[in-house]
Write a protein that holds these residues in place. Sequence first.
Motif, PDB file in Angstrom:
ATOM      1  N   LYS A 171     -57.795  45.748  22.408  1.00 55.95           N
ATOM      2  CA  LYS A 171     -56.564  45.503  21.520  1.00 55.95           C
ATOM      3  C   LYS A 171     -55.648  44.392  21.813  1.00 55.95           C
ATOM      4  O   LYS A 171     -55.275  43.647  21.000  1.00 55.95           O
ATOM      5  CB  LYS A 171     -55.776  46.820  21.427  1.00 55.95           C
ATOM      6  N   GLU A 172     -55.641  44.116  23.280  1.00 50.42           N
ATOM      7  CA  GLU A 172     -54.920  42.933  23.832  1.00 50.42           C
ATOM      8  C   GLU A 172     -55.543  41.773  23.238  1.00 50.42           C
ATOM      9  O   GLU A 172     -54.817  40.738  22.863  1.00 50.42           O
ATOM     10  CB  GLU A 172     -54.777  43.093  25.238  1.00 50.42           C
ATOM     11  N   GLN A 179     -58.005  49.379  25.392  1.00 51.32           N
ATOM     12  CA  GLN A 179     -56.734  48.828  25.337  1.00 51.32           C
ATOM     13  C   GLN A 179     -57.089  46.958  25.520  1.00 51.32           C
ATOM     14  O   GLN A 179     -56.253  46.366  25.302  1.00 51.32           O
ATOM     15  CB  GLN A 179     -55.870  49.229  26.702  1.00 51.32           C
ATOM     16  N   ARG A 180     -58.027  47.029  26.384  1.00 48.30           N
ATOM     17  CA  ARG A 180     -58.449  45.506  26.599  1.00 48.30           C
ATOM     18  C   ARG A 180     -58.635  44.690  25.451  1.00 48.30           C
ATOM     19  O   ARG A 180     -58.309  43.745  25.063  1.00 48.30           O
ATOM     20  CB  ARG A 180     -59.397  45.402  27.710  1.00 48.30           C
ATOM     21  N   THR A 199     -55.099  41.014  19.689  1.00 45.73           N
ATOM     22  CA  THR A 199     -53.443  40.679  19.592  1.00 45.73           C
ATOM     23  C   THR A 199     -53.449  39.293  19.851  1.00 45.73           C
ATOM     24  O   THR A 199     -52.590  38.245  19.159  1.00 45.73           O
ATOM     25  CB  THR A 199     -52.649  41.543  20.158  1.00 45.73           C
ATOM     26  N   GLN A 200     -53.754  38.875  21.068  1.00 44.99           N
ATOM     27  CA  GLN A 200     -53.455  37.605  21.318  1.00 44.99           C
ATOM     28  C   GLN A 200     -54.150  36.454  20.581  1.00 44.99           C
ATOM     29  O   GLN A 200     -53.867  35.294  20.339  1.00 44.99           O
ATOM     30  CB  GLN A 200     -54.180  37.213  22.762  1.00 44.99           C
ATOM     31  N   GLY A 206     -54.005  41.605  15.636  1.00 41.43           N
ATOM     32  CA  GLY A 206     -53.419  42.755  16.134  1.00 41.43           C
ATOM     33  C   GLY A 206     -53.358  43.647  15.026  1.00 41.43           C
ATOM     34  O   GLY A 206     -53.460  44.971  15.434  1.00 41.43           O
TER      35      GLY A 206
END
Length: 647
Positions: A126-127, A123-124, A130-131, A135
């Motif tokens: 992916k975040e 999850q980290r 994305t930032q 993404g």
Amino acid sequence: MTPLLDIKDACKYYHTGDAAVHALDGVSLQIFPGEFVAIMGPSGSGKSTLMNIIGCLDRLSSGSYHIHGCDTEKLDSDELAQLRRETFGFVFQRYNLLENSTASENVEMPAIYEGKDKEERRQRAKELLTQLGLGDRVYNRPNQLSGGQQQRVSIARALMNDPKLILADEPTGALDTKSGESVLELLHKLNKQGKTIVVITHDEKVARNAQRIIRVQDGRILNEEILTEPAKSTNGGNMYDSQSPRTHIDAVSGAIEAVKMAFKSLMVNLFRTALTLLGIVIGVSAVMVMLAVGNGSKQSVIDQISAMGTNLLFVRAGAPGVRSSGSVVTLIPDDAAAIAMVPNVLAAVPNRSSRETVRYGNIDYPTSIQGTGYLFPGARDWDVAQGQFFSPRDERGFAAVAVLGKTVRNILFTRDENPVGRFIIVRNVPMQIIGVMESKGASSFGTDQDDIIFIPYTTGLVRIFGGHHVTDITVKIDDMNRMQETEDRIWELMMERHRIEDFNIRNMSSIIATASSMQDTMTLLLGVVAVLSLVVGGIGVMNIMLVLVTERTREIGIRMAVGARKRDILMQFNIESVVVCALGGGIGLLLGYIVGIVLEFFGVRIIFTLLPPMLAFGSACITGVLFGYLPARKAANLDPVVALSSE
């Protein structure tokens, strides 16, 4: 304010032959939390060496280096790995991404060595991607990304463990102008968020983006230029404490990750992987099949000997240790008659045999002629299939009668022809066939038990063999529990009759034990040969693993840079070796089972038991550990800075 990094009188020497090269010569430098610093200099100025020292990828020859007050020279390799994992985020000029991993997997790497949960790190990652505008590229591999995108993945990886300091080595060197500006803008953004940024560059334009430029030349700091006064952070994070509890890879999750990496590594070069597995596959299947053949052969021998009857004693002519033959004349038929009177003896049958050529019509056939007593079928549990066996009257009357074994019957007569009542010629003596024995098959020594003709021993002694002696006496025992007692009584009787021990007695138990021991020895030899093939396969695995270590030196350096400890690298390569051998072992078990079925189809007796496959598979895994340790140890002992510089 306490500096984040404090370097004093730092010297780094490299020895080339007898000469010493001073890469760093008395460098003193402090970097405070929240700064954006550029270390600038031409090629060979020492800036790369200074970067390696700052990032704890290399050690000083002399001087001191403190990170938040902690003396790095007092830390061992694992503590330095922890420091790299918790304090630094590396952004490399050549990105240093793993080609066989996705963008997300590359970003997750530092968190693996931090011991974070799989879902948490996924999850980290992916975040972060994305930032950074990636993404939609989470599952792309590096060769599917542009240079700028790969550098963004590298930055995301550097941010994964939320480090205090981002150490960027020529972050725009391999990028076009637009991508380079985007990366510098991103570094400025991270600096505004409180991250300390150190950029290593030779480009004046890139250096002007920093708040402070430190120029290095000939291993020394030439000058410093402050472009803007930094808003130094007063919250640089907790001071590093080597004695504090450290997060680490959970053994199970670490092993699972290593197994995944192993399969990825195997998939890179399928042909080489197949050749590597081949040695283990052959070794394991050989162990399994050979032991199964040995067990089957052993059981066949025992079954065939047991089929003669386990309640038998054999009194043979000749002293113990002397091989019995027709020329040894120490036993006579009267000995059998005397033995028959011993308590617990059901029958005592004298025997004498020779090899003769028999004739029927125009067929001549060499076979075994055995003179025996009328009690032979009962003593040997061998029934008559057709006709009858000779009687006591035939025995007393020296009758010229014969009973054929199945093989002799099939050779001398056609399938539909009835041999009973016909005559055969043995040494010019006509003998009438009165019966045919049931088939016994091959003996434990591979001879055909049905290739035989039985005649009364009295007839044989007078008309075929000559003399008055027999070669052995078959004794059938009533009560097996009294076997030893009966054997002792027979021995005493024979000693009374002969005065000397010119005979020897063996029971079926000892014969079975001897045959079993011989078969065990053969099985052991087969097993040793098979194990040797497994060892050869293991050597092949070690060779391939050494090649892999050489090919993946840069990958090892990357893993060390993001926080992998020696034991993490050791575990990874050892597990890769075990995975290779375990996979080969599994295929070998399947192949061994298939080969066993094929051999059984062709008449070879096969007995699969649980132990040989377990031993074979276990040996394969142990082989992986033993032969994988040396390559794994070589990988774990690589110097991070040397590994990273490998092509």
